[in-house]
Scaffold this motif. Sequence first.
Motif, PDB file in Angstrom:
ATOM      1  N   ALA A  27       0.841  -1.191   0.000  1.00 39.60           N
ATOM      2  CA  ALA A  27       0.000   0.000   0.000  1.00 39.60           C
ATOM      3  C   ALA A  27       0.878   1.244   0.000  1.00 39.60           C
ATOM      4  CB  ALA A  27      -0.927   0.005   1.215  1.00 39.60           C
ATOM      5  N   GLY A  28       0.442   2.280  -0.718  1.00 40.31           N
ATOM      6  CA  GLY A  28       1.178   3.527  -0.796  1.00 40.31           C
ATOM      7  C   GLY A  28       0.316   4.689  -0.343  1.00 40.31           C
ATOM      8  N   PRO A  29       0.786   5.940  -0.584  1.00 37.13           N
ATOM      9  CA  PRO A  29       0.025   7.110  -0.125  1.00 37.13           C
ATOM     10  C   PRO A  29      -1.314   7.263  -0.830  1.00 37.13           C
ATOM     11  CG  PRO A  29       1.898   7.752  -1.500  1.00 37.13           C
ATOM     12  CD  PRO A  29       2.055   6.296  -1.223  1.00 37.13           C
ATOM     13  N   ILE A  30      -1.439   6.728  -2.067  1.00 36.26           N
ATOM     14  CA  ILE A  30      -2.706   6.832  -2.781  1.00 36.26           C
ATOM     15  C   ILE A  30      -3.481   5.525  -2.689  1.00 36.26           C
ATOM     16  CG2 ILE A  30      -3.765   7.191  -5.035  1.00 36.26           C
ATOM     17  CD1 ILE A  30      -1.581   9.107  -5.720  1.00 36.26           C
ATOM     18  N   ASN A  31      -2.799   4.413  -2.911  1.00 34.31           N
ATOM     19  CA  ASN A  31      -3.478   3.103  -2.854  1.00 34.31           C
ATOM     20  C   ASN A  31      -3.390   2.541  -1.437  1.00 34.31           C
ATOM     21  OD1 ASN A  31      -0.670   2.874  -3.360  1.00 34.31           O
ATOM     22  ND2 ASN A  31      -0.906   0.717  -3.873  1.00 34.31           N
ATOM     23  N   ASN A  32      -3.997   3.260  -0.480  1.00 35.12           N
ATOM     24  CA  ASN A  32      -3.885   2.876   0.927  1.00 35.12           C
ATOM     25  C   ASN A  32      -5.168   2.269   1.466  1.00 35.12           C
ATOM     26  OD1 ASN A  32      -5.464   5.109   0.894  1.00 35.12           O
ATOM     27  ND2 ASN A  32      -4.291   6.295   2.373  1.00 35.12           N
ATOM     28  N   ILE A  33      -6.003   1.761   0.584  1.00 39.00           N
ATOM     29  CA  ILE A  33      -7.282   1.193   1.003  1.00 39.00           C
ATOM     30  C   ILE A  33      -7.212  -0.325   0.896  1.00 39.00           C
ATOM     31  CG2 ILE A  33      -9.733   1.001   0.436  1.00 39.00           C
ATOM     32  CD1 ILE A  33      -9.678   3.882  -0.455  1.00 39.00           C
ATOM     33  N   ASP A  34      -7.527  -0.982   1.992  1.00 38.64           N
ATOM     34  CA  ASP A  34      -7.617  -2.434   2.004  1.00 38.64           C
ATOM     35  C   ASP A  34      -9.077  -2.822   2.159  1.00 38.64           C
ATOM     36  OD1 ASP A  34      -5.272  -4.052   1.655  1.00 38.64           O
ATOM     37  OD2 ASP A  34      -4.439  -3.037   3.397  1.00 38.64           O
ATOM     38  N   ILE A  35      -9.583  -3.615   1.237  1.00 36.20           N
ATOM     39  CA  ILE A  35     -10.956  -4.107   1.321  1.00 36.20           C
ATOM     40  C   ILE A  35     -10.897  -5.620   1.420  1.00 36.20           C
ATOM     41  CG2 ILE A  35     -13.216  -4.206   0.216  1.00 36.20           C
ATOM     42  CD1 ILE A  35     -12.526  -1.653  -1.273  1.00 36.20           C
ATOM     43  N   GLU A  36     -11.361  -6.129   2.538  1.00 38.61           N
ATOM     44  CA  GLU A  36     -11.348  -7.566   2.760  1.00 38.61           C
ATOM     45  C   GLU A  36     -12.788  -8.068   2.857  1.00 38.61           C
ATOM     46  OE1 GLU A  36      -8.309  -9.887   5.287  1.00 38.61           O
ATOM     47  OE2 GLU A  36     -10.091  -9.762   6.574  1.00 38.61           O
ATOM     48  N   ILE A  37     -13.092  -9.110   2.102  1.00 38.98           N
ATOM     49  CA  ILE A  37     -14.429  -9.694   2.074  1.00 38.98           C
ATOM     50  C   ILE A  37     -14.403 -11.012   2.841  1.00 38.98           C
ATOM     51  CG2 ILE A  37     -16.347 -10.427   0.617  1.00 38.98           C
ATOM     52  CD1 ILE A  37     -15.575  -7.522   0.188  1.00 38.98           C
ATOM     53  N   SER A  38     -15.310 -11.148   3.806  1.00 41.20           N
ATOM     54  CA  SER A  38     -15.419 -12.391   4.577  1.00 41.20           C
ATOM     55  C   SER A  38     -16.850 -12.874   4.526  1.00 41.20           C
ATOM     56  CB  SER A  38     -15.004 -12.167   6.042  1.00 41.20           C
ATOM     57  OG  SER A  38     -13.693 -11.643   6.118  1.00 41.20           O
ATOM     58  N   MET A  39     -17.051 -14.162   4.270  1.00 39.33           N
ATOM     59  CA  MET A  39     -18.387 -14.744   4.270  1.00 39.33           C
ATOM     60  C   MET A  39     -18.386 -15.973   5.174  1.00 39.33           C
ATOM     61  SD  MET A  39     -20.914 -15.779   1.130  1.00 39.33           S
ATOM     62  CE  MET A  39     -20.005 -17.214   0.597  1.00 39.33           C
ATOM     63  N   PHE A  40     -19.302 -15.951   6.140  1.00 41.32           N
ATOM     64  CA  PHE A  40     -19.396 -17.033   7.111  1.00 41.32           C
ATOM     65  C   PHE A  40     -20.713 -17.775   6.916  1.00 41.32           C
ATOM     66  CE2 PHE A  40     -16.854 -13.615   8.867  1.00 41.32           C
ATOM     67  CZ  PHE A  40     -15.709 -14.261   9.336  1.00 41.32           C
ATOM     68  N   GLU A  41     -20.636 -19.072   6.753  1.00 38.19           N
ATOM     69  CA  GLU A  41     -21.805 -19.937   6.664  1.00 38.19           C
ATOM     70  C   GLU A  41     -21.713 -21.013   7.740  1.00 38.19           C
ATOM     71  OE1 GLU A  41     -23.333 -20.984   2.599  1.00 38.19           O
ATOM     72  OE2 GLU A  41     -21.314 -20.341   2.005  1.00 38.19           O
ATOM     73  N   LYS A  42     -22.863 -21.326   8.289  1.00 38.85           N
ATOM     74  CA  LYS A  42     -22.895 -22.343   9.337  1.00 38.85           C
ATOM     75  C   LYS A  42     -22.381 -23.681   8.793  1.00 38.85           C
ATOM     76  CE  LYS A  42     -26.745 -20.387  11.988  1.00 38.85           C
ATOM     77  NZ  LYS A  42     -28.123 -20.586  12.502  1.00 38.85           N
ATOM     78  N   GLY A  43     -21.484 -24.291   9.535  1.00 42.90           N
ATOM     79  CA  GLY A  43     -20.975 -25.608   9.166  1.00 42.90           C
ATOM     80  C   GLY A  43     -19.936 -25.591   8.073  1.00 42.90           C
ATOM     81  N   LYS A  44     -19.514 -24.399   7.619  1.00 39.85           N
ATOM     82  CA  LYS A  44     -18.512 -24.313   6.545  1.00 39.85           C
ATOM     83  C   LYS A  44     -17.375 -23.421   6.982  1.00 39.85           C
ATOM     84  CE  LYS A  44     -21.734 -24.951   2.668  1.00 39.85           C
ATOM     85  NZ  LYS A  44     -22.214 -24.392   1.384  1.00 39.85           N
ATOM     86  N   ALA A  45     -16.227 -23.663   6.385  1.00 44.73           N
ATOM     87  CA  ALA A  45     -15.083 -22.794   6.644  1.00 44.73           C
ATOM     88  C   ALA A  45     -15.353 -21.411   6.045  1.00 44.73           C
ATOM     89  CB  ALA A  45     -13.813 -23.399   6.033  1.00 44.73           C
ATOM     90  N   PRO A  46     -14.990 -20.355   6.753  1.00 42.68           N
ATOM     91  CA  PRO A  46     -15.252 -19.006   6.219  1.00 42.68           C
ATOM     92  C   PRO A  46     -14.469 -18.751   4.934  1.00 42.68           C
ATOM     93  CG  PRO A  46     -13.837 -18.901   8.157  1.00 42.68           C
ATOM     94  CD  PRO A  46     -14.302 -20.315   8.050  1.00 42.68           C
ATOM     95  N   LYS A  47     -15.086 -17.959   4.025  1.00 39.81           N
ATOM     96  CA  LYS A  47     -14.421 -17.534   2.795  1.00 39.81           C
ATOM     97  C   LYS A  47     -13.927 -16.103   3.003  1.00 39.81           C
ATOM     98  CE  LYS A  47     -17.365 -20.328  -0.247  1.00 39.81           C
ATOM     99  NZ  LYS A  47     -18.345 -20.304  -1.362  1.00 39.81           N
ATOM    100  N   ILE A  48     -12.649 -15.908   2.891  1.00 39.08           N
ATOM    101  CA  ILE A  48     -12.040 -14.602   3.131  1.00 39.08           C
ATOM    102  C   ILE A  48     -11.124 -14.258   1.962  1.00 39.08           C
ATOM    103  CG2 ILE A  48     -10.608 -13.215   4.682  1.00 39.08           C
ATOM    104  CD1 ILE A  48     -11.399 -15.103   6.945  1.00 39.08           C
ATOM    105  N   VAL A  49     -11.283 -13.082   1.406  1.00 36.80           N
ATOM    106  CA  VAL A  49     -10.423 -12.650   0.301  1.00 36.80           C
ATOM    107  C   VAL A  49     -10.161 -11.155   0.443  1.00 36.80           C
ATOM    108  CG1 VAL A  49     -12.367 -12.232  -1.259  1.00 36.80           C
ATOM    109  CG2 VAL A  49     -10.098 -12.614  -2.196  1.00 36.80           C
ATOM    110  N   ASN A  50      -8.916 -10.759   0.259  1.00 31.29           N
ATOM    111  CA  ASN A  50      -8.530  -9.353   0.198  1.00 31.29           C
ATOM    112  C   ASN A  50      -8.522  -8.942  -1.266  1.00 31.29           C
ATOM    113  OD1 ASN A  50      -6.889  -6.891   0.045  1.00 31.29           O
ATOM    114  ND2 ASN A  50      -6.443  -7.291   2.201  1.00 31.29           N
ATOM    115  N   LEU A  51      -9.240  -7.872  -1.603  1.00 34.77           N
ATOM    116  CA  LEU A  51      -9.362  -7.472  -3.015  1.00 34.77           C
ATOM    117  C   LEU A  51      -8.004  -7.126  -3.628  1.00 34.77           C
ATOM    118  CD1 LEU A  51     -12.637  -5.322  -3.065  1.00 34.77           C
ATOM    119  CD2 LEU A  51     -12.336  -7.792  -3.275  1.00 34.77           C
TER     120      LEU A  51
END
Length: 703
Positions: free
Chosen positions: A279-303
């Motif tokens: 990350a730099g002075p302009i591209n300093n945004i981190d967007i992380e997506i997490s999806m949790f479902e019962k009985g399943k491993a969570p899905k997590i991805v950083n854009l």
Amino acid sequence: GSGENRGGDGYRTVYLFDRREKESELGDRALQVGERSDYAAFRASVCQTLGISPEDKFVITTTSRKEITCDNFDETVKDGVTLYLLQSVNQLLLTATKERIDFLPHYDTLVKSGMYEYYASEGQNPLRYVRPLPVPRSLNSDISYFGVGGKQAVFFVGQSARMISKPADSQDVHELMLSKEDFEKKEKNKEAIYSGYIRNRKPSDSVHITNDDERFLHHLITEEKEKDSFTAVVITGVQPEHIQYLKNYFHLWTRQLAHIYHYYIHGPKGNENHTSKEAGPINNIDIEISMFEKGKAPKIVNLREIQDDMQTLYINTAADSFEFKAHVEGDGVVEGIIRYHPFLYDRETYPDDPCFPSKLKDEDDDDDCFILEKAARGKRPIFECFWNGRLIPYTSVEDFDWCTPPKKRGLAPIECYNRISGALFTNDKFQVSTNKLTFMDLELKLKDKNTLFTRILNGQEPQALYDEIKTVPIAKLDRTVAEKVVKKYVEDEMARLPDRLSVTWPEGDELLPNEIRPAGTPIGPPRRLKVKPDSEILVIENGTAFPFQVEVLDESDNITAQPKLIVHCKSCKDVAPVEKTIKLLPSSHVARLQIFSVEGQKAIQIKHQDEVNWIAGDIMHNLIFQMYDEGEREIDITSALAEKIKLFDSDDELESDEELDSDESVDDEELDSNKGLDGDKTPENERELKLIKLKAKEKTISI
């Protein structure tokens, strides 16, 4: 307490929370303040209302922790404001407070479907929007700002939303709850729909979360103490169809998000393979997506880690690129880039978009058979459009005149035009819909005749380029040629180029290698203006357009500006002016008309706006016409000119609702006997003659 009114009749109602001690009462106190009260009277009234000794030390602040003083009392303590009593300005809120707010939509929400509310709400929201300075690719939109588009998106996805936010310079966390159920309840009870409360609390305080359906919020709120600033939008009551889409198409919609916010995540150059992913002075945004479902491993991805969103594919499959800038009337600026994706022998480099597939499969064909549509780009437009750095997905621009396939085959094969992709980056001078899906006026402004396009080279705008490009169609390439032959050919071509280029600077204003200068800085000052025609005296007939060709020459008589470029010499006071003498001749066009009526041996002139009494339907004989130009030269009247001389009836026409008696009708024989004023029976003359016959026996004719 009311305080001292000092002659005023009005009162301001303020709401006061005592948060000096944890044992202080939880609710607020409503306090009426005289319109002309000062700070001293107000403080005394506070002490009286809360039973506080005037000698006690405390501060009174706004919810944004601005201390009330004698200097700012009148401008800060307004009707309906919420205030705190604290031990100090920076004291933590020991228990939460509620701040009354009204969020009445701006009138443009109705007049212009809310497209301007994003900006019109400035100053009305605790998280105020401030327009920053321009940056590359216009990456200056605060994507955490929650405007009217966010509200629309929330209620498209679910039934309610909780906004939780803490600015970096704030002691408190601000929390607002909006729900469809609450809106409907207020409407039913005839309460103010667009009003509510913002809960102001200390970080990690979740005592207000009591419903089992929201127990997951305890963990989210606990994490607040580790963050200086944050914004969380929690949507509940999600529609079933959206839940299925989010679960089943996780891979697709995360790529779409990476596409939309690509340049915020990766910076102005995008996700180039050879650049650092830090990350730099302009591209300093981190967007992380997490999806949790019962009985399943969570899905997590950083854009930031996604490598197959469309912008990443466009950037890293391009063989070359071309940057430009468009200046629109006013302060509108659009940066643009075109990328070229060649066909490499046996494989396609133009990336395929699942939303716009370039291959359309025929259901009746085998699995390995496809129908190619327009090659490479297919039916997709060239340019995707970004507003303040974020993709506006439902607006695209097909092409511009200078990058559309030519009607006649030129140096570049037609198929090359189908191998370019592009992106346009606008600043905030262009209107977008509130949901940020569509531009309102982008293409119309870009294709306006006054829009100026310029090429950008190494971040600069050169005035002229003299490069020569030789293009060879792919079909003519010899794929069997040996690599040594190609290498020798390249070496022979390079040997023909000069070994060294010497550049001298007459005034010592040297341009150093790799030096960056602002666009428009002169490096070859003009010395002389050459204006064509060369004659010092120019003879021009009045009303005739006369073009001048201006050349700006340096001291060696080299032309420093090319056609269609705008020449400015405001700072070149040593350039001698060029003066031309223009001799204006009278025009040969008709300037004056004279009409004479001959009666016997005498010709009587009919002047402008004269009235002539004549029998309606009769023919005027013995008229003489004379025409003169601006030089008082008589003009011969030809048949073509005579046809342009008209006589017309100046009286009112027959009213549309006027009824005619049977004896006032006009039959065909009567019309045949009246050939009109110029002797021709035309449909228009017929209509005028009918009106004349029906109206009166005599008419006044204007000439």
